[in-house]
Design an enzyme around this catalytic site. Structure first.
Site, PDB file in Angstrom:
ATOM      1  N   TYR A 196       0.807  -1.210   0.000  1.00  0.00           N
ATOM      2  CA  TYR A 196       0.000   0.000   0.000  1.00  0.00           C
ATOM      3  C   TYR A 196       0.848   1.272   0.000  1.00  0.00           C
ATOM      4  CZ  TYR A 196      -4.030  -2.979   1.124  1.00  0.00           C
ATOM      5  OH  TYR A 196      -5.009  -3.928   1.096  1.00  0.00           O
ATOM      6  N   LYS A 256       3.260 -15.486   2.709  1.00  0.00           N
ATOM      7  CA  LYS A 256       3.218 -16.232   1.445  1.00  0.00           C
ATOM      8  C   LYS A 256       4.656 -16.540   1.040  1.00  0.00           C
ATOM      9  CE  LYS A 256       0.831 -17.969  -2.040  1.00  0.00           C
ATOM     10  NZ  LYS A 256       0.013 -19.189  -1.882  1.00  0.00           N
ATOM     11  N   ASP A 274      -3.276 -18.353   2.082  1.00  0.00           N
ATOM     12  CA  ASP A 274      -4.440 -19.073   1.571  1.00  0.00           C
ATOM     13  C   ASP A 274      -4.910 -20.133   2.561  1.00  0.00           C
ATOM     14  OD1 ASP A 274      -1.960 -20.157   1.017  1.00  0.00           O
ATOM     15  OD2 ASP A 274      -2.467 -20.847  -0.987  1.00  0.00           O
ATOM     16  N   ASP A 293      -5.474  -6.774   5.794  1.00  0.00           N
ATOM     17  CA  ASP A 293      -6.696  -6.120   5.322  1.00  0.00           C
ATOM     18  C   ASP A 293      -7.735  -7.164   4.934  1.00  0.00           C
ATOM     19  OD1 ASP A 293      -8.529  -4.343   4.326  1.00  0.00           O
ATOM     20  OD2 ASP A 293      -7.245  -3.536   2.760  1.00  0.00           O
ATOM     21  N   ASP A 353     -11.125  -8.621   7.418  1.00  0.00           N
ATOM     22  CA  ASP A 353     -12.493  -8.505   6.908  1.00  0.00           C
ATOM     23  C   ASP A 353     -13.161  -9.873   6.832  1.00  0.00           C
ATOM     24  OD1 ASP A 353     -12.339  -5.794   6.723  1.00  0.00           O
ATOM     25  OD2 ASP A 353     -12.067  -5.712   4.562  1.00  0.00           O
TER      26      ASP A 353
END
Length: 358
Positions: A138, A188, A220, A244, A248
């Site tokens: 970001y 990851k 994942d 993020d 959620d």
């Protein structure tokens, strides 16, 4: 007890309704607090000001913490970032170096049926997602759209430095040590170099917390296990983009995003004081704004987090937490949780119910 100043930034949509309810609860348990409102987001842009006006910036500079509502309105979608309400939040996180985002996810007794999962899977659920907030994809540079040899392309840069990973890892380990002593680090590392560095640094920090059990998961796998075995998680720590997404996802486990608070914390100023921004994660919900039906729980619990983390007042934070628990245990619900079989309380009435149980 200490006198303190709180910047209250209600923002857009349902932000003013839920934030003012939370500020009322906050000042009832701490009447010594000085709470001052400022314009932010679309509320500021609509008056021809910047998303974070200079007066609001000065208010925050002179305050001990920020109680934030929400920013973002449909009419600003598609505009450049500098002209959107969300830019205010970007600036606050950057300028105050609010690098540690804490998102508790808890299912209150009596709300198990509201979850998308079976009640037995979420009963007693209590976990925290610790998201690194000021690094990663970001904020990395370059970040741009461009045309190269006649072909449009875009680039976002994911970059992490070891000190950024180390400091968020310490936040997560300290939190886990104070809870159930289990930490899950998500990355990851089978694909990304940033994740390989992330896993190595988290492993090094883990040596300083031998009493905390550490588990490393690929993102994942973590996403899958959050819905398969959510109750087995205690503290989850991860980088900005993964945090993020996963926070959620975790939010849907409770059945209502209106119950979920958050804290964005900066570096400590001395052994106790910690500047932070506290906000519900549910967004502006413009479709119900002004109707008095929004759930103020997340904002009220955000105020409790403000007491706990920035004002070093765990006793009054616990008072607020218990009052919310009792309201739900007594069967009180706002519209999104009441369904068709129960009476729904307004935003103000639910806040009053919490106040009555302090």
């Amino acid at each position: 007890m200490m006198n303190a100043r709180i910047a209250v930034l209600p923002g857009d949509g349902i932000g003013p309704e839920v934030t003012r309810a939370a500020a009322r609860v906050l000042q009832l348990v701490r009447p010594d607090l000085e709470c001052n409102e400022g314009l932010v987001g679309g509320a500021a842009l609509g008056r021809g000001l910047a998303a974070l006006p200079p007066d609001t910036q000065k208010l925050c500079d002179s305050s001990d913490a920020i109680l934030f509502g929400s920013v973002g309105l449909p009419e600003y979608e598609g505009k450049p970032l500098l002209e959107r309400p969300e830019y205010a939040l970007f600036l606050l996180r950057r300028d105050y170096e609010l690098y540690a985002n804490l998102r508790p996810v808890r299912v209150f007794a009596g709300l198990e049926e509201a979850s998308s999962l079976k009640p037995e899977i979420v009963r007693g659920l209590d976990l925290v997602v610790v998201r690194e907030l000021t690094g990663g994809i970001y904020y990395g540079k370059p970040k741009e759209q461009r045309c190269v040899e006649g072909v449009d392309e875009a680039v976002d840069t994911m970059i992490y430095r070891a000190p950024e990973i180390e400091r968020i890892a310490h936040v997560a380990f300290a939190l886990a040590r104070a809870r159930r002593k289990r930490l899950t680090s998500v990355d990851k590392q089978n694909i990304l170099e940033t994740s390989r560095l992330w896993r190595r640094i988290v492993g090094e920090v883990a040596r300083e917390y031998p009493d905390v059990a550490v588990e490393h998961l690929l993102v994942d796998t973590a996403a899958m296990q959050l819905v398969q075995r959510p109750g087995e998680f205690d503290v989850i720590v991860t980088e900005n983009m993964f945090g993020d997404i996963l926070s959620d996802e975790a939010a849907i486990l409770t059945g209502s995003i209106g119950t979920l608070p958050s804290a964005s914390l900066g570096a400590r100023d001395g052994p106790r004081r910690q500047f932070g921004l506290y906000e519900p994660i549910g967004g502006t919900a413009p479709s119900i704004a002004g109707k008095g039906v929004a759930n103020p729980t997340a904002a009220i619990l955000s105020a409790a987090m403000l007491l706990r983390h920035s004002l070093d007042d765990p006793q009054n934070a616990a008072r607020i937490d218990r009052a919310v628990e009792r309201a739900y245990a007594d069967g009180l619900r706002t519209a999104e949780l009441a369904g068709s079989s129960m009476a729904a309380l307004s935003t103000e009435a639910f806040a009053e119910a919490v106040i009555a149980r302090l």
